[in-house]
Design an enzyme around this catalytic site. Sequence first.
Site, mmCIF file in Angstrom:
data_model
loop_
_atom_site.group_PDB
_atom_site.id
_atom_site.type_symbol
_atom_site.label_atom_id
_atom_site.label_comp_id
_atom_site.label_asym_id
_atom_site.label_seq_id
_atom_site.Cartn_x
_atom_site.Cartn_y
_atom_site.Cartn_z
ATOM 1 N N ASP A 233 38.057 52.132 37.960
ATOM 2 C CA ASP A 233 37.456 52.716 39.525
ATOM 3 C C ASP A 233 38.443 52.305 40.523
ATOM 4 O O ASP A 233 38.338 52.696 41.574
ATOM 5 C CB ASP A 233 35.682 52.019 39.350
ATOM 6 C CG ASP A 233 36.337 50.173 39.342
ATOM 7 O OD1 ASP A 233 37.245 49.628 38.672
ATOM 8 O OD2 ASP A 233 35.143 49.624 39.168
ATOM 9 N N HIS A 234 39.253 51.006 40.044
ATOM 10 C CA HIS A 234 40.252 50.753 41.346
ATOM 11 C C HIS A 234 41.031 51.677 41.364
ATOM 12 O O HIS A 234 41.637 51.755 42.865
ATOM 13 C CB HIS A 234 40.777 49.067 40.685
ATOM 14 C CG HIS A 234 39.625 47.727 41.319
ATOM 15 N ND1 HIS A 234 38.318 48.082 40.785
ATOM 16 C CD2 HIS A 234 39.762 47.037 42.253
ATOM 17 C CE1 HIS A 234 37.419 47.209 40.792
ATOM 18 N NE2 HIS A 234 38.000 46.432 41.878
ATOM 19 N N ASP B 252 35.110 40.360 37.364
ATOM 20 C CA ASP B 252 35.894 40.663 38.983
ATOM 21 C C ASP B 252 34.784 39.563 40.125
ATOM 22 O O ASP B 252 33.946 39.523 39.512
ATOM 23 C CB ASP B 252 35.015 42.814 39.121
ATOM 24 C CG ASP B 252 35.227 42.992 40.334
ATOM 25 O OD1 ASP B 252 36.097 43.658 40.729
ATOM 26 O OD2 ASP B 252 34.326 42.914 41.742
ATOM 27 N N ARG C 138 34.421 43.049 52.597
ATOM 28 C CA ARG C 138 35.776 41.701 52.560
ATOM 29 C C ARG C 138 36.436 42.442 53.942
ATOM 30 O O ARG C 138 36.662 44.056 53.586
ATOM 31 C CB ARG C 138 36.393 41.650 51.157
ATOM 32 C CG ARG C 138 35.710 40.841 50.933
ATOM 33 C CD ARG C 138 37.172 40.863 49.170
ATOM 34 N NE ARG C 138 35.905 39.562 49.117
ATOM 35 C CZ ARG C 138 36.384 39.600 47.595
ATOM 36 N NH1 ARG C 138 37.357 40.271 46.289
ATOM 37 N NH2 ARG C 138 35.501 38.768 46.655
ATOM 38 N N SER D 281 38.902 37.458 45.793
ATOM 39 C CA SER D 281 39.046 38.414 44.457
ATOM 40 C C SER D 281 38.627 37.102 42.954
ATOM 41 O O SER D 281 39.026 36.149 43.615
ATOM 42 C CB SER D 281 40.337 39.212 44.240
ATOM 43 O OG SER D 281 40.569 39.239 43.254
ATOM 44 N N ARG E 286 41.333 38.073 40.870
ATOM 45 C CA ARG E 286 41.992 38.567 40.212
ATOM 46 C C ARG E 286 42.975 36.843 39.376
ATOM 47 O O ARG E 286 43.060 36.527 40.649
ATOM 48 C CB ARG E 286 43.133 39.302 40.970
ATOM 49 C CG ARG E 286 43.480 38.250 42.091
ATOM 50 C CD ARG E 286 44.019 39.765 43.317
ATOM 51 N NE ARG E 286 43.646 40.125 43.936
ATOM 52 C CZ ARG E 286 43.441 41.081 45.195
ATOM 53 N NH1 ARG E 286 44.181 40.940 46.286
ATOM 54 N NH2 ARG E 286 42.328 41.717 45.399
HETATM 55 C C1 MIC Z 1 38.464 42.865 45.009
HETATM 56 O O1 MIC Z 1 37.920 43.441 45.707
HETATM 57 O O2 MIC Z 1 38.891 41.868 46.052
HETATM 58 C C2 MIC Z 1 38.550 43.711 43.594
HETATM 59 C C3 MIC Z 1 40.093 44.045 43.691
HETATM 60 O O3 MIC Z 1 37.617 43.921 43.361
HETATM 61 C C4 MIC Z 1 39.322 42.064 42.815
HETATM 62 C C5 MIC Z 1 39.282 42.487 41.767
HETATM 63 C C6 MIC Z 1 40.913 42.372 41.498
HETATM 64 O O4 MIC Z 1 41.256 42.320 42.275
HETATM 65 O O5 MIC Z 1 41.530 42.945 40.364
HETATM 66 C C7 MIC Z 1 37.962 40.799 43.195
HETATM 67 O O6 MIC Z 1 36.894 40.845 43.793
HETATM 68 O O7 MIC Z 1 37.892 40.646 42.481
HETATM 69 FE FE1 SF4 Z 2 35.922 47.515 44.590
HETATM 70 FE FE2 SF4 Z 2 36.362 44.766 44.830
HETATM 71 FE FE3 SF4 Z 2 35.699 46.768 46.730
HETATM 72 FE FE4 SF4 Z 2 33.821 46.409 45.036
HETATM 73 S S1 SF4 Z 2 34.818 44.667 46.614
HETATM 74 S S2 SF4 Z 2 34.596 48.327 45.692
HETATM 75 S S3 SF4 Z 2 34.633 45.988 42.885
HETATM 76 S S4 SF4 Z 2 37.558 46.928 45.457
#
Ligand code: MIC
Ligand code: SF4
Length: 649
Positions: free
Chosen positions: A64-65, A119, A379, A537, A539
């Site tokens: 999805d990313h 995630d 965010r 995140s 990550r």
């Molecule tokens: C995000 O919203 O920052 C992400 C991208 O979903 C991350 C995961 C990632 O960095 O791959 C998260 O929230 O954990």
């Molecule tokens: Fe995707 Fe992270 Fe954004 Fe949710 S917050 S939509 S998991 S990138």
Amino acid sequence: MGLNAAQKIIKAHLAGGAMTPGSEIALKVDQTLTQDATGTVAYLEFESMGISRVKTALSVSYVDHNTLQTGFENADDHAFLQQFAAKYGIYFSRPGNGICHQVHLERFGVPGQVLLGSDSHTPTGGGLGMLAIGVGGLDIALAMAGSPFNLSMPSIVKVELKGRLRPWVSAKDIILELLRRLTVKGGVGKVFEYCGAGVARLSIPERATITNMGAELGATTSLFPSDEVTRKFLQAQGRGKAWKKVVADVDARYDEEVVIDLASLEPMVARPHMPDNVVPVKSVAGKKVNQVLIGSCTNSSYKDLMTVAGMLRNRKIHPEVSFGIAPGSRQVLEMISKTGALTAIVKAGARILEVACGPCIGMGQAPCTGGVSLRTFNRNFEGRSGTPSGQVYLVSPEVATASAIKGVITDPRALGRPVAVKMPARYVLDDSMIIPPAKDPRKVTVVKGPNIASLPVGEPLGAALQAEVLIRLGDNVTTDQISPAGAKVLPLRSNVPKLAEFVFSPVDPGFAKRAAAVKEKGMRGVIVGGKNYGQGSSREHAALCPMYLGVRAVLAVSFARIHKANLVNFGILPLVFEQPADYEKFEQGGAVTFPRIAAELAAGDLVTVDIVDKRYSCKARCELSPRERKIVAAGGILAFAGKCHPRDL
Ligand code: MIC
Ligand code: SF4
């Protein structure tokens, strides 16, 4: 004495430790989920454990990313993920099927179970009464290998929702209000459990909006009880059998209590550049808007999009606003196209985006220079949109749509009667884009494209450590600053050496080269941070890449939960200043030594840190369990590989 719902789930899954807040517990894990930006590395880690089939009751791999596919990298990763899932017993949700959290809620979530996801927004599942926790990829790999998940027993906060929301005020405003009160560090080490008369009037998608964005409080997770509303939602998803009642005992005890009078809330907005920078919409109303985006795992449900469509019927988007919409799942997209809601959205002038995370993670739709962008996301960290000067405001779908129509930030209460959305008795059910694991795994070949590099492994910690302070940062440093996302960098998630070149690039573009030069001299690197270091995140790349660049310790005033665990997993020592004022003593480029690091860690003592040029010595606390200290001393969990079974870590 009775138990609250979180304690009940924890008790039923307890595999070790005592349920006293702050002490380490181990939990049996029922389900795992990964997404593609964290999944590739998580599966490489699982592969290194030499286990042929996952041991969890259910594991799902979502894509999805990284769906922008500007080069071969993402497509290669998707193919790897699909083949890996088929071979190792994992369900695979194809690109286009939806955002992991939305799809998981619809198709897999089970009240009372424990879900781990690589995630940070995994707590979305708390909307269904699951204990759903965001973790790093290595913790997912261990869970899939059959290990229980280790965490510090959280304290449980009761959030009592009293009364009824007024028209145009939505679930998003409830969580924005909590963020206003408690800030982005207010939830660290806590689980937020919702209760009170207001709960029964919130649908599952509304509950999921709240538990999703509980991640921004830094919480371990958030959850709602599993009640009649939950049962009806699961029935409408054709999964009535998965329902189970999960509610707190009447005499349940909580560690803290918060009361929210729903009737007193009004539409809210989180201003740039932090999710807790919250004020009422009316205080910023009238500001010109350049872009409005509806979507992300926070607000992209059927209920959200029907609300948007209802507001847009027979109206047009303001000619100076770019309005984009990314449905959360294929189910949502199909439902809004069936009901005609999609037509209303298209007619109003929307740009229809892919069913994916998309702009939420900087995959397209960067706003114009200095552009004001209203988003229904979770965010708004500086630069995350892809435009360094972008001004991102986080709002409900109602505020976003009202503002898109008017061209300025608008309190939706100016629009007259609100839209009423009836929750469907039956959702469209079609799981054809979820591929079950292969019946015969021997027939599946897993191909790793050229972008999939092998994983670096850490080294054991010596008796003493000589290091240089590579950078000193302030409070609330995000993982988006440590290892940025976005269209340019995200495709490198399965290539640590390349990704490492971008460590701290948004705040200090020279960081990676400097760290590499220090490593070349045979020294290690230290990062100095303020409060809540590593928020955001899950990550693990924000630990893995610094480890690759030679970082061995982070000294901070306090840490965010997931990042701290990721540092440990990759052998980087998280240390907390014994005297927060010592923070001022550390300067970029200064030499530091940890003269007795190994012995002090093993003994559980305070760690001595000498600032060489200043002839100053201070102490730091290592707030880790004996198990975690051993992992750090060994150079991280992967450094153990082959030496013991993951279960014994
Ligand atoms: C995000 O919203 O920052 C992400 C991208 O979903 C991350 C995961 C990632 O960095 O791959 C998260 O929230 O954990
Ligand atoms: Fe995707 Fe992270 Fe954004 Fe949710 S917050 S939509 S998991 S990138």
